[in-house]
Design a protein around this motif. Structure first.
Motif, mmCIF file in Angstrom:
data_model
loop_
_atom_site.group_PDB
_atom_site.id
_atom_site.type_symbol
_atom_site.label_atom_id
_atom_site.label_comp_id
_atom_site.label_asym_id
_atom_site.label_seq_id
_atom_site.Cartn_x
_atom_site.Cartn_y
_atom_site.Cartn_z
ATOM 1 N N ASP A 128 38.405 57.420 31.204
ATOM 2 C CA ASP A 128 37.230 57.066 30.957
ATOM 3 C C ASP A 128 36.765 56.106 29.352
ATOM 4 O OD1 ASP A 128 36.692 58.113 33.437
ATOM 5 O OD2 ASP A 128 35.862 59.999 32.354
ATOM 6 N N GLY A 129 37.703 56.903 28.618
ATOM 7 C CA GLY A 129 37.287 56.263 26.955
ATOM 8 C C GLY A 129 38.065 54.912 26.825
ATOM 9 N N TYR A 130 39.210 54.290 27.502
ATOM 10 C CA TYR A 130 39.861 53.557 28.211
ATOM 11 C C TYR A 130 39.371 52.556 28.810
ATOM 12 C CZ TYR A 130 43.958 55.656 24.594
ATOM 13 O OH TYR A 130 43.855 55.968 23.334
ATOM 14 N N TYR A 131 38.425 53.136 30.219
ATOM 15 C CA TYR A 131 38.288 52.407 30.855
ATOM 16 C C TYR A 131 37.721 50.931 30.100
ATOM 17 C CZ TYR A 131 36.587 50.324 35.659
ATOM 18 O OH TYR A 131 35.915 50.098 36.304
ATOM 19 N N GLU A 132 37.031 51.248 29.618
ATOM 20 C CA GLU A 132 35.852 49.985 29.382
ATOM 21 C C GLU A 132 36.738 48.388 28.890
ATOM 22 O OE1 GLU A 132 33.390 47.953 30.028
ATOM 23 O OE2 GLU A 132 32.476 49.954 31.501
ATOM 24 N N ASP A 133 38.039 49.309 28.033
ATOM 25 C CA ASP A 133 38.543 48.070 26.972
ATOM 26 C C ASP A 133 40.066 47.647 28.068
ATOM 27 O OD1 ASP A 133 40.616 46.962 25.078
ATOM 28 O OD2 ASP A 133 42.190 48.475 25.622
ATOM 29 N N ILE A 134 40.189 48.242 29.221
ATOM 30 C CA ILE A 134 41.406 47.527 30.380
ATOM 31 C C ILE A 134 40.585 46.970 30.894
ATOM 32 C CG2 ILE A 134 42.213 48.375 32.327
ATOM 33 C CD1 ILE A 134 42.450 51.285 31.111
ATOM 34 N N VAL A 135 38.676 46.462 31.144
ATOM 35 C CA VAL A 135 38.373 46.257 32.748
ATOM 36 C C VAL A 135 37.747 44.546 31.456
ATOM 37 C CG1 VAL A 135 36.055 45.033 33.515
ATOM 38 C CG2 VAL A 135 37.166 47.767 33.765
ATOM 39 N N ALA A 136 37.956 44.578 29.968
ATOM 40 C CA ALA A 136 37.896 43.359 29.294
ATOM 41 C C ALA A 136 39.015 42.897 29.327
ATOM 42 C CB ALA A 136 37.008 44.009 28.171
ATOM 43 N N PHE A 137 40.436 43.600 28.402
ATOM 44 C CA PHE A 137 41.417 43.049 28.032
ATOM 45 C C PHE A 137 41.513 42.013 29.814
ATOM 46 C CE2 PHE A 137 45.491 42.772 27.527
ATOM 47 C CZ PHE A 137 46.417 41.613 26.618
ATOM 48 N N SER A 138 41.684 43.186 30.768
ATOM 49 C CA SER A 138 42.185 42.033 32.363
ATOM 50 C C SER A 138 41.214 41.402 32.752
ATOM 51 C CB SER A 138 42.512 43.549 33.410
ATOM 52 O OG SER A 138 40.899 43.710 33.663
ATOM 53 N N GLU A 139 39.931 40.736 31.840
ATOM 54 C CA GLU A 139 39.109 40.502 32.253
ATOM 55 C C GLU A 139 38.986 39.702 34.471
ATOM 56 O OE1 GLU A 139 41.243 35.865 31.036
ATOM 57 O OE2 GLU A 139 41.224 37.208 29.272
ATOM 58 N N LEU A 140 38.882 41.184 34.005
ATOM 59 C CA LEU A 140 38.542 41.699 36.340
ATOM 60 C C LEU A 140 37.564 42.286 35.950
ATOM 61 C CD1 LEU A 140 42.335 42.593 36.797
ATOM 62 C CD2 LEU A 140 41.029 40.520 36.806
ATOM 63 N N GLN A 141 36.109 41.842 35.565
ATOM 64 C CA GLN A 141 35.019 42.670 35.203
ATOM 65 C C GLN A 141 34.323 42.682 36.714
ATOM 66 O OE1 GLN A 141 36.074 40.753 32.555
ATOM 67 N NE2 GLN A 141 35.522 41.310 31.217
ATOM 68 N N ASP A 142 34.885 41.254 37.386
ATOM 69 C CA ASP A 142 33.552 41.554 38.810
ATOM 70 C C ASP A 142 34.175 42.260 40.006
ATOM 71 O OD1 ASP A 142 31.779 40.193 37.329
ATOM 72 O OD2 ASP A 142 32.965 38.371 37.646
ATOM 73 N N PHE A 143 35.850 42.278 39.621
ATOM 74 C CA PHE A 143 36.956 42.632 40.838
ATOM 75 C C PHE A 143 37.181 43.784 40.302
ATOM 76 C CE2 PHE A 143 37.619 38.014 39.689
ATOM 77 C CZ PHE A 143 37.271 37.714 40.514
ATOM 78 N N MET A 144 36.492 44.978 39.803
ATOM 79 C CA MET A 144 37.872 46.414 39.532
ATOM 80 C C MET A 144 36.886 47.348 40.948
ATOM 81 S SD MET A 144 38.432 46.594 37.179
ATOM 82 C CE MET A 144 39.378 47.994 37.307
ATOM 83 N N ASN A 145 36.027 46.798 41.566
ATOM 84 C CA ASN A 145 35.709 47.626 43.338
ATOM 85 C C ASN A 145 36.465 46.963 44.778
ATOM 86 O OD1 ASN A 145 34.308 49.463 41.576
ATOM 87 N ND2 ASN A 145 33.004 48.374 41.548
ATOM 88 N N VAL A 146 37.330 46.246 44.020
ATOM 89 C CA VAL A 146 38.076 45.447 45.249
ATOM 90 C C VAL A 146 39.329 46.222 44.994
ATOM 91 C CG1 VAL A 146 39.238 42.802 45.860
ATOM 92 C CG2 VAL A 146 36.726 42.972 45.024
ATOM 93 N N PRO A 147 39.728 46.587 46.602
ATOM 94 C CA PRO A 147 41.370 46.929 47.014
ATOM 95 C C PRO A 147 42.140 45.961 46.237
ATOM 96 C CG PRO A 147 39.699 46.525 48.486
ATOM 97 C CD PRO A 147 38.536 46.329 47.594
ATOM 98 N N VAL A 148 43.057 46.301 45.773
ATOM 99 C CA VAL A 148 44.307 45.703 44.453
ATOM 100 C C VAL A 148 45.307 44.368 45.790
ATOM 101 C CG1 VAL A 148 45.993 45.706 43.209
ATOM 102 C CG2 VAL A 148 44.438 46.721 42.689
ATOM 103 N N LYS A 149 45.158 44.788 47.151
ATOM 104 C CA LYS A 149 45.584 44.272 47.770
ATOM 105 C C LYS A 149 45.213 43.041 48.422
ATOM 106 C CE LYS A 149 43.062 45.802 52.632
ATOM 107 N NZ LYS A 149 43.712 47.164 53.253
ATOM 108 N N ASN A 150 44.032 42.306 47.819
ATOM 109 C CA ASN A 150 43.092 41.564 47.775
ATOM 110 C C ASN A 150 43.175 40.548 46.372
ATOM 111 O OD1 ASN A 150 42.630 41.710 50.524
ATOM 112 N ND2 ASN A 150 40.844 42.975 49.728
ATOM 113 N N PHE A 151 44.484 41.211 45.766
ATOM 114 C CA PHE A 151 45.051 39.985 44.230
ATOM 115 C C PHE A 151 45.763 39.637 44.095
ATOM 116 C CE2 PHE A 151 42.545 43.547 40.580
ATOM 117 C CZ PHE A 151 41.503 43.414 40.906
ATOM 118 N N SER A 152 45.588 38.418 43.266
ATOM 119 C CA SER A 152 46.452 37.619 43.069
ATOM 120 C C SER A 152 47.963 38.545 42.109
ATOM 121 C CB SER A 152 46.555 36.685 42.353
ATOM 122 O OG SER A 152 45.860 36.804 41.318
ATOM 123 N N SER A 153 48.948 37.676 42.422
ATOM 124 C CA SER A 153 50.136 38.656 41.807
ATOM 125 C C SER A 153 49.991 38.601 39.696
ATOM 126 C CB SER A 153 51.387 37.983 41.675
ATOM 127 O OG SER A 153 52.152 36.890 41.522
#
Length: 244
Positions: A128-153
């Protein structure tokens, strides 16, 4: 003050048994295996490798494909057990070896953050403490509720890198992962690794880019056909390797 050894590799050899014949199907392979009709060839990926890595070192592993670099890293990470010899590791290891290997592709990116955190030994509260940092670093803010099978490599790699590099591990193992995403994101990853080094993290590093290895590492082990050809200062060995 005596330097602290964080990784000690002593006379490590790694043997794989490769099937020396081709099979038309998995069923044929199983039947012949049960009848003990499969012949194997021994392949030694590592041969009598010894080295010491000190706290704060950044060690690059170089050599041609098949020289044993990835096998060496997996042995240090504890993924593989050496056939001979021993590996002693003092500290917590964050292995960036196969990005996304611990993902469940049916789960969302958010769910995978917590799943991977658990695999790394972190509680839900810690994640929970790292979650926002992970989202910000990965730049995937709009995709966190999307199944990973729909992600590009590239998206998978960005998320995996962001999760694997939370906190300040004692030892960071990086195997060819700085080729993830675009050039700008690669630079961002490199900055995060340097930031960890500044905080005292010891780095073991493999990259296809000898320039990247030379810029990040202070020591090099040059592997050739599973054996140590050279071990020493990065600048000298990178220069020699580039001319070989």
């Amino acid at each position: 003050m005596e330097e602290q050894i964080v990784v000690k590799v002593e006379h490590v050899s790694m043997r794989f048994n490769l099937s020396s014949e081709k099979f038309d199907s998995f069923k044929e392979y199983v039947i012949k295996s049960l009848k003990k009709q499969v012949s194997y060839e021994e392949f030694w990926a590592l041969r009598d490798v010894s080295l010491e890595v000190y706290k704060g070192d950044s060690l690059g592993l170089i050599g041609l494909n098949g020289s044993g670099k990835s096998t060496m890293l997996k042995t240090i990470a504890g993924v593989l057990k050496p056939t001979e010899g021993s590996v002693t590791v003092n500290g917590m290891v964050a292995p960036l070896i196969e990005l996304g290997a611990g993902f469940d592709f049916d789960l969302t990116a958010r769910e995978n953050v917590y799943l991977n955190g658990a695999l790394l030994g972190h509680s839900r509260e810690v994640m929970d403490g790292y979650y926002e940092d992970i989202v910000a670093f990965s730049e995937l803010q709009d995709f966190m509720n999307v199944p990973v099978k729909n992600f590009s490599s590239g998206m998978v790699s960005r998320l995996a890198f962001a999760i694997a590099t939370i906190g300040t591990p004692d030892i960071l193992i990086v195997d060819e992962v700085l080729s993830v995403g675009d050039f700008r994101f690669q630079e961002k990853c490199e900055r995060r690794i340097r930031n960890m080094m500044d905080k005292g993290t010891t780095v073991l590093f493999v990259s296809h880019s000898i320039q990247q290895v030379e810029s990040i590492c202070n020591k090099i082990v040059w592997l050739e056909k599973g054996k140590v050809k050279r071990f020493g200062a990065a600048k000298d060995i990178c220069e020699e390797y580039s001319k070989s």
